[in-house]
Design a protein around this motif. Structure first.
Motif, mmCIF file in Angstrom:
data_model
loop_
_atom_site.group_PDB
_atom_site.id
_atom_site.type_symbol
_atom_site.label_atom_id
_atom_site.label_comp_id
_atom_site.label_asym_id
_atom_site.label_seq_id
_atom_site.Cartn_x
_atom_site.Cartn_y
_atom_site.Cartn_z
ATOM 1 N N ASN A 57 6.292 -5.931 14.506
ATOM 2 C CA ASN A 57 7.500 -6.633 14.075
ATOM 3 C C ASN A 57 7.284 -7.300 12.720
ATOM 4 O OD1 ASN A 57 9.265 -6.198 16.352
ATOM 5 N ND2 ASN A 57 7.938 -7.576 17.506
ATOM 6 N N THR A 58 8.275 -7.149 11.848
ATOM 7 C CA THR A 58 8.225 -7.798 10.540
ATOM 8 C C THR A 58 9.547 -8.518 10.285
ATOM 9 O OG1 THR A 58 9.013 -5.787 9.432
ATOM 10 C CG2 THR A 58 6.631 -6.111 9.554
ATOM 11 N N ASP A 59 9.490 -9.455 9.363
ATOM 12 C CA ASP A 59 10.668 -10.248 9.045
ATOM 13 C C ASP A 59 10.613 -10.595 7.558
ATOM 14 O OD1 ASP A 59 12.050 -13.431 10.238
ATOM 15 O OD2 ASP A 59 13.006 -11.629 9.447
ATOM 16 N N TYR A 60 11.783 -10.669 6.926
ATOM 17 C CA TYR A 60 11.826 -10.924 5.489
ATOM 18 C C TYR A 60 12.927 -11.927 5.138
ATOM 19 C CZ TYR A 60 9.057 -6.656 5.277
ATOM 20 O OH TYR A 60 8.071 -5.710 5.454
ATOM 21 N N ALA A 61 12.683 -12.675 4.089
ATOM 22 C CA ALA A 61 13.736 -13.500 3.527
ATOM 23 C C ALA A 61 14.798 -12.583 2.926
ATOM 24 C CB ALA A 61 13.170 -14.424 2.456
ATOM 25 N N ASP A 62 16.041 -13.011 2.968
ATOM 26 C CA ASP A 62 17.121 -12.179 2.433
ATOM 27 C C ASP A 62 16.886 -11.844 0.958
ATOM 28 O OD1 ASP A 62 19.808 -13.775 4.324
ATOM 29 O OD2 ASP A 62 18.429 -12.155 4.847
ATOM 30 N N SER A 63 16.286 -12.753 0.237
ATOM 31 C CA SER A 63 16.103 -12.565 -1.207
ATOM 32 C C SER A 63 15.120 -11.444 -1.546
ATOM 33 C CB SER A 63 15.630 -13.868 -1.848
ATOM 34 O OG SER A 63 14.411 -14.289 -1.271
ATOM 35 N N VAL A 64 14.286 -11.039 -0.583
ATOM 36 C CA VAL A 64 13.287 -10.002 -0.871
ATOM 37 C C VAL A 64 13.482 -8.759 -0.011
ATOM 38 C CG1 VAL A 64 11.645 -11.789 -1.508
ATOM 39 C CG2 VAL A 64 11.534 -10.782 0.781
ATOM 40 N N LYS A 65 14.404 -8.808 0.917
ATOM 41 C CA LYS A 65 14.615 -7.692 1.834
ATOM 42 C C LYS A 65 14.942 -6.418 1.047
ATOM 43 C CE LYS A 65 16.270 -9.257 5.572
ATOM 44 N NZ LYS A 65 17.168 -9.819 6.608
ATOM 45 N N GLY A 66 14.263 -5.344 1.377
ATOM 46 C CA GLY A 66 14.468 -4.077 0.685
ATOM 47 C C GLY A 66 13.580 -3.900 -0.535
ATOM 48 N N ARG A 67 12.949 -4.976 -0.996
ATOM 49 C CA ARG A 67 12.061 -4.895 -2.166
ATOM 50 C C ARG A 67 10.594 -5.142 -1.793
ATOM 51 N NH1 ARG A 67 12.458 -8.540 -6.135
ATOM 52 N NH2 ARG A 67 13.283 -10.200 -4.813
ATOM 53 N N PHE A 68 10.370 -6.007 -0.822
ATOM 54 C CA PHE A 68 9.010 -6.376 -0.423
ATOM 55 C C PHE A 68 8.681 -5.755 0.928
ATOM 56 C CE2 PHE A 68 8.580 -10.693 -2.856
ATOM 57 C CZ PHE A 68 8.991 -10.061 -4.015
ATOM 58 N N THR A 69 7.403 -5.427 1.120
ATOM 59 C CA THR A 69 6.938 -4.897 2.397
ATOM 60 C C THR A 69 5.633 -5.585 2.783
ATOM 61 O OG1 THR A 69 7.906 -2.726 1.920
ATOM 62 C CG2 THR A 69 6.273 -2.837 3.682
ATOM 63 N N ILE A 70 5.602 -6.138 3.982
ATOM 64 C CA ILE A 70 4.382 -6.760 4.490
ATOM 65 C C ILE A 70 3.709 -5.793 5.457
ATOM 66 C CG2 ILE A 70 5.585 -7.921 6.393
ATOM 67 C CD1 ILE A 70 3.609 -10.264 6.045
ATOM 68 N N SER A 71 2.381 -5.786 5.431
ATOM 69 C CA SER A 71 1.627 -4.923 6.340
ATOM 70 C C SER A 71 0.301 -5.601 6.659
ATOM 71 C CB SER A 71 1.389 -3.549 5.709
ATOM 72 O OG SER A 71 0.654 -3.662 4.509
ATOM 73 N N ARG A 72 -0.355 -5.134 7.710
ATOM 74 C CA ARG A 72 -1.646 -5.694 8.076
ATOM 75 C C ARG A 72 -2.573 -4.606 8.569
ATOM 76 N NH1 ARG A 72 -0.803 -10.223 12.326
ATOM 77 N NH2 ARG A 72 -3.091 -10.277 12.269
ATOM 78 N N ASP A 73 -3.856 -4.849 8.405
ATOM 79 C CA ASP A 73 -4.898 -3.963 8.914
ATOM 80 C C ASP A 73 -5.858 -4.840 9.701
ATOM 81 O OD1 ASP A 73 -7.119 -2.355 9.366
ATOM 82 O OD2 ASP A 73 -6.916 -1.290 7.471
ATOM 83 N N ASN A 74 -5.705 -4.863 11.011
ATOM 84 C CA ASN A 74 -6.530 -5.755 11.835
ATOM 85 C C ASN A 74 -8.002 -5.340 11.833
ATOM 86 O OD1 ASN A 74 -4.456 -7.488 12.522
ATOM 87 N ND2 ASN A 74 -3.960 -6.416 14.414
ATOM 88 N N ALA A 75 -8.268 -4.076 11.637
ATOM 89 C CA ALA A 75 -9.662 -3.615 11.590
ATOM 90 C C ALA A 75 -10.382 -4.199 10.371
ATOM 91 C CB ALA A 75 -9.715 -2.101 11.549
ATOM 92 N N LYS A 76 -9.633 -4.414 9.294
ATOM 93 C CA LYS A 76 -10.210 -4.961 8.067
ATOM 94 C C LYS A 76 -9.881 -6.434 7.876
ATOM 95 C CE LYS A 76 -10.072 -0.534 5.591
ATOM 96 N NZ LYS A 76 -9.569 0.196 4.397
ATOM 97 N N SER A 77 -9.093 -6.989 8.791
ATOM 98 C CA SER A 77 -8.675 -8.398 8.704
ATOM 99 C C SER A 77 -7.989 -8.691 7.368
ATOM 100 C CB SER A 77 -9.876 -9.339 8.887
ATOM 101 O OG SER A 77 -10.420 -9.187 10.177
#
Length: 121
Positions: A57-77
């Motif tokens: 699940n991800t969530d974004y501020a309206d001001s960045v939605k469609g331009r910013f992408t958050i991601s994570r790699d738990n294996a690499k922390s």
């Protein structure tokens, strides 16, 4: 304790892209929801993007939605924030944050030191 170190900030022109990275260490980081916040001069710190512990699940501020992408790699922390189509109003210090209960401001347990992003027009 969780330690968070951001990297990847810099000076770019409007329309450019930038990728921020956050390296986490300490307690089991994969248990934590992670978020990115930013603070511009004279303004309060604001939520930019958040991701739950599994990355489902991800969530974004309206001001960045469609331009910013958050991601994570738990294996690499690590947690990343890909920022496209940057605007001058995106100029701010960007902070990585971790919260055991969630990624809203009141739920954050740990903060990074921040990395400066400056977007020129």
């Amino acid at each position: 304790q969780v330690q968070l170190v951001e990297s990847g900030g810099g000076l770019v022109q409007a329309g450019d892209s930038l990728r921020l990275s956050c390296a986490a260490s300490g307690r089991t980081v994969s248990w934590y929801a992670m978020g990115w916040f930013r603070q511009a001069p004279g303004k309060e710190r604001e939520f930019v993007a958040g991701i739950n512990w599994s990355g489902s699940n991800t969530d974004y501020a309206d001001s960045v939605k469609g331009r910013f992408t958050i991601s994570r790699d738990n294996a690499k922390s690590t947690v990343a924030l890909r920022m496209n189509s940057l605007k001058p109003e995106d100029t701010a210090v960007y902070y990585c944050a971790a919260g055991l209960r969630g990624y809203t401001y009141s739920q954050i347990d740990y903060w990074g030191q921040g990395t400066q992003v400056t977007v020129s027009s």
